[in-house]
Design a protein around this motif. Sequence first.
Motif, PDB file in Angstrom:
ATOM      1  N   ALA A 139      43.940  35.803  39.538  1.00 52.62           N
ATOM      2  CA  ALA A 139      44.892  34.761  39.134  1.00 52.62           C
ATOM      3  C   ALA A 139      46.227  34.898  39.865  1.00 52.62           C
ATOM      4  O   ALA A 139      46.966  33.928  40.005  1.00 52.62           O
ATOM      5  CB  ALA A 139      45.121  34.808  37.625  1.00 52.62           C
ATOM      6  N   ALA A 140      46.530  36.108  40.348  1.00 49.96           N
ATOM      7  CA  ALA A 140      47.781  36.333  41.069  1.00 49.96           C
ATOM      8  C   ALA A 140      47.604  36.099  42.567  1.00 49.96           C
ATOM      9  O   ALA A 140      48.508  36.368  43.341  1.00 49.96           O
ATOM     10  CB  ALA A 140      48.281  37.751  40.824  1.00 49.96           C
ATOM     11  N   GLY A 141      46.428  35.622  42.966  1.00 51.47           N
ATOM     12  CA  GLY A 141      46.212  35.285  44.358  1.00 51.47           C
ATOM     13  C   GLY A 141      45.363  36.264  45.137  1.00 51.47           C
ATOM     14  O   GLY A 141      45.166  36.099  46.340  1.00 51.47           O
ATOM     15  N   ALA A 142      44.831  37.296  44.489  1.00 49.88           N
ATOM     16  CA  ALA A 142      43.986  38.265  45.195  1.00 49.88           C
ATOM     17  C   ALA A 142      42.644  37.634  45.543  1.00 49.88           C
ATOM     18  O   ALA A 142      42.110  36.823  44.786  1.00 49.88           O
ATOM     19  CB  ALA A 142      43.768  39.500  44.329  1.00 49.88           C
ATOM     20  N   ASP A 143      42.104  38.000  46.671  1.00 50.55           N
ATOM     21  CA  ASP A 143      40.790  37.527  47.094  1.00 50.55           C
ATOM     22  C   ASP A 143      39.734  38.269  46.273  1.00 50.55           C
ATOM     23  O   ASP A 143      39.652  39.495  46.330  1.00 50.55           O
ATOM     24  CB  ASP A 143      40.592  37.807  48.583  1.00 50.55           C
ATOM     25  CG  ASP A 143      39.278  37.274  49.132  1.00 50.55           C
ATOM     26  OD1 ASP A 143      38.391  36.900  48.327  1.00 50.55           O
ATOM     27  OD2 ASP A 143      39.144  37.232  50.360  1.00 50.55           O
ATOM     28  N   PRO A 144      38.913  37.561  45.490  1.00 54.19           N
ATOM     29  CA  PRO A 144      37.930  38.238  44.648  1.00 54.19           C
ATOM     30  C   PRO A 144      36.862  38.987  45.436  1.00 54.19           C
ATOM     31  O   PRO A 144      36.210  39.875  44.906  1.00 54.19           O
ATOM     32  CB  PRO A 144      37.317  37.103  43.827  1.00 54.19           C
ATOM     33  CG  PRO A 144      37.597  35.868  44.581  1.00 54.19           C
ATOM     34  CD  PRO A 144      38.877  36.124  45.342  1.00 54.19           C
ATOM     35  N   ARG A 145      36.701  38.671  46.715  1.00 54.62           N
ATOM     36  CA  ARG A 145      35.684  39.331  47.537  1.00 54.62           C
ATOM     37  C   ARG A 145      36.181  40.611  48.186  1.00 54.62           C
ATOM     38  O   ARG A 145      35.404  41.352  48.769  1.00 54.62           O
ATOM     39  CB  ARG A 145      35.206  38.366  48.625  1.00 54.62           C
ATOM     40  CG  ARG A 145      34.586  37.098  48.049  1.00 54.62           C
ATOM     41  CD  ARG A 145      34.407  36.063  49.104  1.00 54.62           C
ATOM     42  NE  ARG A 145      35.755  35.697  49.596  1.00 54.62           N
ATOM     43  CZ  ARG A 145      35.990  34.751  50.472  1.00 54.62           C
ATOM     44  NH1 ARG A 145      35.012  34.066  50.986  1.00 54.62           N
ATOM     45  NH2 ARG A 145      37.217  34.480  50.847  1.00 54.62           N
ATOM     46  N   ASP A 146      37.467  40.907  48.087  1.00 55.72           N
ATOM     47  CA  ASP A 146      38.055  42.087  48.711  1.00 55.72           C
ATOM     48  C   ASP A 146      37.687  43.346  47.928  1.00 55.72           C
ATOM     49  O   ASP A 146      38.274  43.642  46.888  1.00 55.72           O
ATOM     50  CB  ASP A 146      39.575  41.941  48.785  1.00 55.72           C
ATOM     51  CG  ASP A 146      40.260  43.137  49.405  1.00 55.72           C
ATOM     52  OD1 ASP A 146      39.575  44.012  49.983  1.00 55.72           O
ATOM     53  OD2 ASP A 146      41.504  43.205  49.328  1.00 55.72           O
ATOM     54  N   GLN A 147      36.709  44.113  48.419  1.00 56.39           N
ATOM     55  CA  GLN A 147      36.236  45.293  47.703  1.00 56.39           C
ATOM     56  C   GLN A 147      37.274  46.408  47.651  1.00 56.39           C
ATOM     57  O   GLN A 147      37.162  47.309  46.829  1.00 56.39           O
ATOM     58  CB  GLN A 147      34.921  45.796  48.297  1.00 56.39           C
ATOM     59  CG  GLN A 147      33.778  44.849  48.006  1.00 56.39           C
ATOM     60  CD  GLN A 147      32.431  45.431  48.346  1.00 56.39           C
ATOM     61  OE1 GLN A 147      32.290  46.631  48.558  1.00 56.39           O
ATOM     62  NE2 GLN A 147      31.430  44.579  48.386  1.00 56.39           N
ATOM     63  N   ASP A 148      38.297  46.362  48.483  1.00 58.44           N
ATOM     64  CA  ASP A 148      39.380  47.347  48.400  1.00 58.44           C
ATOM     65  C   ASP A 148      40.206  47.130  47.127  1.00 58.44           C
ATOM     66  O   ASP A 148      40.954  48.007  46.718  1.00 58.44           O
ATOM     67  CB  ASP A 148      40.288  47.263  49.624  1.00 58.44           C
ATOM     68  CG  ASP A 148      39.604  47.758  50.886  1.00 58.44           C
ATOM     69  OD1 ASP A 148      38.653  48.561  50.784  1.00 58.44           O
ATOM     70  OD2 ASP A 148      40.017  47.332  51.980  1.00 58.44           O
ATOM     71  N   ASN A 149      40.064  45.969  46.515  1.00 57.98           N
ATOM     72  CA  ASN A 149      40.791  45.621  45.296  1.00 57.98           C
ATOM     73  C   ASN A 149      39.910  45.807  44.052  1.00 57.98           C
ATOM     74  O   ASN A 149      40.306  45.493  42.959  1.00 57.98           O
ATOM     75  CB  ASN A 149      41.270  44.164  45.388  1.00 57.98           C
ATOM     76  CG  ASN A 149      42.197  43.793  44.263  1.00 57.98           C
ATOM     77  OD1 ASN A 149      43.025  44.583  43.834  1.00 57.98           O
ATOM     78  ND2 ASN A 149      42.051  42.582  43.758  1.00 57.98           N
ATOM     79  N   TRP A 150      38.698  46.312  44.216  1.00 60.62           N
ATOM     80  CA  TRP A 150      37.759  46.479  43.113  1.00 60.62           C
ATOM     81  C   TRP A 150      37.817  47.881  42.543  1.00 60.62           C
ATOM     82  O   TRP A 150      38.023  48.853  43.265  1.00 60.62           O
ATOM     83  CB  TRP A 150      36.336  46.238  43.579  1.00 60.62           C
ATOM     84  CG  TRP A 150      35.987  44.830  43.906  1.00 60.62           C
ATOM     85  CD1 TRP A 150      36.805  43.747  43.919  1.00 60.62           C
ATOM     86  CD2 TRP A 150      34.706  44.356  44.316  1.00 60.62           C
ATOM     87  NE1 TRP A 150      36.107  42.629  44.306  1.00 60.62           N
ATOM     88  CE2 TRP A 150      34.821  42.978  44.550  1.00 60.62           C
ATOM     89  CE3 TRP A 150      33.483  44.968  44.506  1.00 60.62           C
ATOM     90  CZ2 TRP A 150      33.739  42.205  44.951  1.00 60.62           C
ATOM     91  CZ3 TRP A 150      32.411  44.197  44.913  1.00 60.62           C
ATOM     92  CH2 TRP A 150      32.540  42.825  45.126  1.00 60.62           C
ATOM     93  N   ALA A 151      37.605  47.995  41.249  1.00 55.28           N
ATOM     94  CA  ALA A 151      37.465  49.280  40.584  1.00 55.28           C
ATOM     95  C   ALA A 151      36.475  49.089  39.434  1.00 55.28           C
ATOM     96  O   ALA A 151      36.528  48.077  38.733  1.00 55.28           O
ATOM     97  CB  ALA A 151      38.804  49.762  40.048  1.00 55.28           C
ATOM     98  N   PRO A 152      35.553  50.035  39.232  1.00 49.67           N
ATOM     99  CA  PRO A 152      34.592  49.894  38.135  1.00 49.67           C
ATOM    100  C   PRO A 152      35.275  50.060  36.779  1.00 49.67           C
ATOM    101  O   PRO A 152      36.223  50.838  36.639  1.00 49.67           O
ATOM    102  CB  PRO A 152      33.585  51.024  38.388  1.00 49.67           C
ATOM    103  CG  PRO A 152      34.294  52.001  39.259  1.00 49.67           C
ATOM    104  CD  PRO A 152      35.341  51.247  40.023  1.00 49.67           C
ATOM    105  N   ALA A 153      34.805  49.305  35.787  1.00 49.55           N
ATOM    106  CA  ALA A 153      35.368  49.377  34.437  1.00 49.55           C
ATOM    107  C   ALA A 153      34.304  48.999  33.414  1.00 49.55           C
ATOM    108  O   ALA A 153      33.276  48.431  33.755  1.00 49.55           O
ATOM    109  CB  ALA A 153      36.569  48.446  34.313  1.00 49.55           C
TER     110      ALA A 153
END
Length: 92
Positions: free
Chosen positions: A44-58
Motif C-alpha cells: 500500500a506504500a508503493g512497494a512492488d509485491p514481486r520484490d523478494q528482497d522485501n519479503w519475510a516469512p510470517a
Amino acid sequence: MAGRQDLTAYGYRKGRAQFLAANDICHLCGHPQADVVDHVRPVAAGADPRDQDNWAPAHGVNRCPTCGRNCNGEKGANTRTPRLKTSRDWYA
C-alpha cells in the motif's frame, strides 16, 4: 510499478510458495511453519509485491502452532518490526 492486483497473479503465487518452502521461520516470533509472506515495506506504500528482497516469512492465516499468534495480522501495516513477547528472547 506493480499494484495490489499482482498479489493474485500466478507468477506471484508460485514465487511465494517457493519462498515459503525454503524459508518457514517467522521473522516476527521466530517459530517455524510460517504460512504467509510479509511485505516488510507495505504494498500500500508503493512497494512492488514481486520484490523478494522485501519479503519475510510470517504466520498469518493458520496462526503460529507454537504461540498461537497471527503475527502478520498483529504487525498490520506497521513498517517497524514489532518485538512480540515470546517465551524466548529471539532478539538477543
